[in-house]
Write a protein that holds these residues in place. Structure first.
Motif, PDB file in Angstrom:
ATOM      1  N   GLN A  44       0.816  -1.211   0.000  1.00 35.77           N
ATOM      2  CA  GLN A  44       0.000   0.000   0.000  1.00 35.77           C
ATOM      3  C   GLN A  44       0.848   1.258   0.000  1.00 35.77           C
ATOM      4  OE1 GLN A  44      -2.406  -1.536   3.381  1.00 35.77           O
ATOM      5  NE2 GLN A  44      -4.102  -0.560   2.318  1.00 35.77           N
ATOM      6  N   LEU A  45       2.066   1.161   0.536  1.00 32.97           N
ATOM      7  CA  LEU A  45       2.970   2.294   0.527  1.00 32.97           C
ATOM      8  C   LEU A  45       3.733   2.416  -0.793  1.00 32.97           C
ATOM      9  CD1 LEU A  45       4.433   2.268   4.145  1.00 32.97           C
ATOM     10  CD2 LEU A  45       3.293   4.179   3.040  1.00 32.97           C
ATOM     11  N   GLY A  46       3.512   1.468  -1.710  1.00 33.83           N
ATOM     12  CA  GLY A  46       4.198   1.520  -2.991  1.00 33.83           C
ATOM     13  C   GLY A  46       5.543   0.838  -2.996  1.00 33.83           C
ATOM     14  N   LEU A  47       5.745  -0.102  -2.057  1.00 35.91           N
ATOM     15  CA  LEU A  47       7.004  -0.839  -1.960  1.00 35.91           C
ATOM     16  C   LEU A  47       6.766  -2.310  -2.273  1.00 35.91           C
ATOM     17  CD1 LEU A  47       8.334   0.701   1.373  1.00 35.91           C
ATOM     18  CD2 LEU A  47       9.276   1.116  -0.904  1.00 35.91           C
ATOM     19  N   PRO A  48       7.796  -3.010  -2.724  1.00 33.92           N
ATOM     20  CA  PRO A  48       7.649  -4.457  -2.904  1.00 33.92           C
ATOM     21  C   PRO A  48       7.299  -5.133  -1.585  1.00 33.92           C
ATOM     22  CG  PRO A  48       9.654  -3.653  -3.974  1.00 33.92           C
ATOM     23  CD  PRO A  48       9.119  -2.526  -3.152  1.00 33.92           C
ATOM     24  N   ALA A  49       6.471  -6.152  -1.646  1.00 30.53           N
ATOM     25  CA  ALA A  49       6.033  -6.832  -0.429  1.00 30.53           C
ATOM     26  C   ALA A  49       7.193  -7.455   0.327  1.00 30.53           C
ATOM     27  CB  ALA A  49       4.992  -7.898  -0.781  1.00 30.53           C
ATOM     28  N   THR A  50       8.289  -7.731  -0.378  1.00 34.67           N
ATOM     29  CA  THR A  50       9.439  -8.390   0.249  1.00 34.67           C
ATOM     30  C   THR A  50      10.440  -7.414   0.848  1.00 34.67           C
ATOM     31  OG1 THR A  50      10.534  -8.443  -1.914  1.00 34.67           O
ATOM     32  CG2 THR A  50       9.258 -10.393  -1.281  1.00 34.67           C
ATOM     33  N   THR A  51      10.128  -6.113   0.830  1.00 34.71           N
ATOM     34  CA  THR A  51      11.060  -5.108   1.337  1.00 34.71           C
ATOM     35  C   THR A  51      11.296  -5.295   2.829  1.00 34.71           C
ATOM     36  OG1 THR A  51      10.290  -3.511  -0.307  1.00 34.71           O
ATOM     37  CG2 THR A  51      11.508  -2.645   1.577  1.00 34.71           C
ATOM     38  N   ARG A  52      12.546  -5.651   3.195  1.00 39.83           N
ATOM     39  CA  ARG A  52      12.920  -5.826   4.601  1.00 39.83           C
ATOM     40  C   ARG A  52      14.367  -5.365   4.793  1.00 39.83           C
ATOM     41  NH1 ARG A  52      11.052 -11.712   6.676  1.00 39.83           N
ATOM     42  NH2 ARG A  52      11.774 -10.768   8.617  1.00 39.83           N
ATOM     43  N   PRO A  53      14.639  -4.059   4.690  1.00 40.88           N
ATOM     44  CA  PRO A  53      16.023  -3.576   4.791  1.00 40.88           C
ATOM     45  C   PRO A  53      16.592  -3.808   6.181  1.00 40.88           C
ATOM     46  CG  PRO A  53      14.469  -1.745   4.805  1.00 40.88           C
ATOM     47  CD  PRO A  53      13.684  -2.966   4.495  1.00 40.88           C
ATOM     48  N   ALA A  54      17.875  -4.134   6.223  1.00 41.67           N
ATOM     49  CA  ALA A  54      18.567  -4.355   7.493  1.00 41.67           C
ATOM     50  C   ALA A  54      18.860  -3.019   8.161  1.00 41.67           C
ATOM     51  CB  ALA A  54      19.860  -5.122   7.258  1.00 41.67           C
ATOM     52  N   ALA A  55      19.159  -3.063   9.464  1.00 43.90           N
ATOM     53  CA  ALA A  55      19.463  -1.837  10.210  1.00 43.90           C
ATOM     54  C   ALA A  55      20.665  -1.122   9.607  1.00 43.90           C
ATOM     55  CB  ALA A  55      19.714  -2.181  11.676  1.00 43.90           C
TER      56      ALA A  55
END
Length: 395
Positions: free
Chosen positions: A83-94
């Motif tokens: 919904q934010l316009g990002l890929p569903a797999t987006t999980r950036p590390a710290a």
């Protein structure tokens, strides 16, 4: 699907009538997308704006560090990221988030986010004014050191901000240059703001002749605290006939384990003070009693203002002084709820960007009617989809 932030405010604050419901503002993700992207064009998998909006959603939910940002984002439902316009797999590390925030342009980020908050705050109706004159908005100039940003050479990040009295929203912010102080940053901080119909309040450090002239030239007024850095002015203020002056305002408040009585007197001084455009001198006596120990302290504070007699009521003038001191509540929330002083990020622009994200989260929560920011963080932590509303998005 995006919706106007004005509609969002209307849904959250049904009791508020907006001054111009026809105004249409961009979503916050669109505003953040205008911030220069420091990433290389090769390898970008998603736009910057939606990613920064997702980071803000984590801060709104109470994230206080880069590690918590990463955990919040990883825990969000894939549909929410979509919904934010990002890929569903987006999980950036710290570490990835840290590198990104460190390379952002702090001035551009503050210009975008503060401008957005200013536009939203301007859509709310002003407080009721009994006078036929144009209402005046209190704008406090205040600084804060990010103590957790201290490096091995002892350098810390210090930010100077312009903050609305009524909503505690930050309208402008600048970082103080190393080995400098707040005084040179005062002029550029206010330069981009429309200061008409405002009263600039500031502590004694900014009681400077050039600052007063700048404010008057911008068709505004000032209310400055006077202390020992202006010894001649302070001496002249103390010598005014305060014993003969009538009591103009008195308040008696109890809270936080203490009772505080404030007594305000005013002297008309034009043109008798050695300070540009000074029209009135103010003496405030604060008598504070600790209800637990019974100890009483009395503090006398002097101030000057360019406001002419009768421009606002004595009660309103006293409220302006109290509201400036209450801006410390914003810093308190950042330190206690968001543990800002305990945050040890030091690289590049990261300390400033994190502080700006906290300002933005607090400002949005205040405009949406949250009186307790900790409660707002608890709510959005449990209902992250509802956090899309302050970002100008619908679920």
């Amino acid at each position: 699907m995006p919706s106007s932030p004005i509609d969002v405010l209307s849904r959250h604050l049904e009791h508020v009538t907006l001054t111009d419901p026809a105004i249409d503002l961009p979503t916050l993700a669109e505003v953040l997308d205008a911030v220069p992207d420091p990433r290389s064009r090769r390898g970008r998998r998603y736009r910057l704006g939606p990613l920064l909006a997702l980071i803000l959603l984590a801060v709104l939910s109470g994230a206080t560090s880069l590690a918590q940002l990463a955990r919040f984002i990883a825990g969000y439902d894939p549909g929410l990221r979509t919904q934010l316009g990002l890929p569903a797999t987006t999980r950036p590390a710290a570490s990835t988030l840290g590198r990104l925030l460190a390379r952002l342009d702090g001035d551009a980020f503050d210009a975008a986010t503060c401008g957005y908050l200013a536009a939203l705050a301007a859509c709310q109706p002003p407080e009721q004014e009994t006078s036929a004159r144009t209402p005046l908005l209190g704008l406090a100039v205040d600084g804060k050191t990010l103590r957790g940003s201290r490096t091995v050479d002892g350098t810390t990040v210090h930010l100077l901000a312009a903050i609305r009295h009524d909503t505690q929203t930050v309208l402008a912010q600048r970082q103080i240059e190393a080995k400098s102080n707040e005084i040179p940053a005062f002029t550029p901080l206010l330069r981009s703001l429309d200061l008409s119909s405002t009263v600039i309040t500031a502590d004694a450090l900014h009681t400077q002749h050039d600052h007063a002239r700048q404010i008057i030239a911008a068709r505004s007024h000032y209310l400055f605290i006077v202390k020992g850095n202006q010894p001649t002015l302070l001496r002249r203020l103390k010598a005014l006939p305060w014993r003969e002056a009538i009591l103009n305002d008195r308040t008696d408040e109890t809270g936080h384990g203490r009772r505080e009585i404030r007594r305000m007197k005013i002297c008309t001084v034009r043109p008798g003070l050695p300070f540009p455009h000074a029209a009135q001198a103010i003496q405030v006596k604060r008598r504070r009693t600790d209800r637990r120990t019974g100890k009483t302290t009395v503090v006398t504070i002097y101030a000057i203002t360019s406001l002419p007699p009768g421009r606002i009521t004595h009660t309103q003038l006293a409220a302006l002084i109290r509201s400036h001191w209450s801006i410390e509540a914003l810093h308190h929330v950042r330190d206690v709820t968001y543990r800002e002083d305990a945050c040890r990020v030091r690289t590049g622009a990261t300390p400033r960007i994190m502080a700006s994200l906290r300002n933005l989260a607090i400002g949005l929560a205040r405009l949406l009617g949250w009186a307790n920011i900790a409660s707002a963080a608890d709510y959005y932590r449990s209902h992250p989809a509802d956090g899309l509303h302050p970002l100008g998005l619908t679920t």
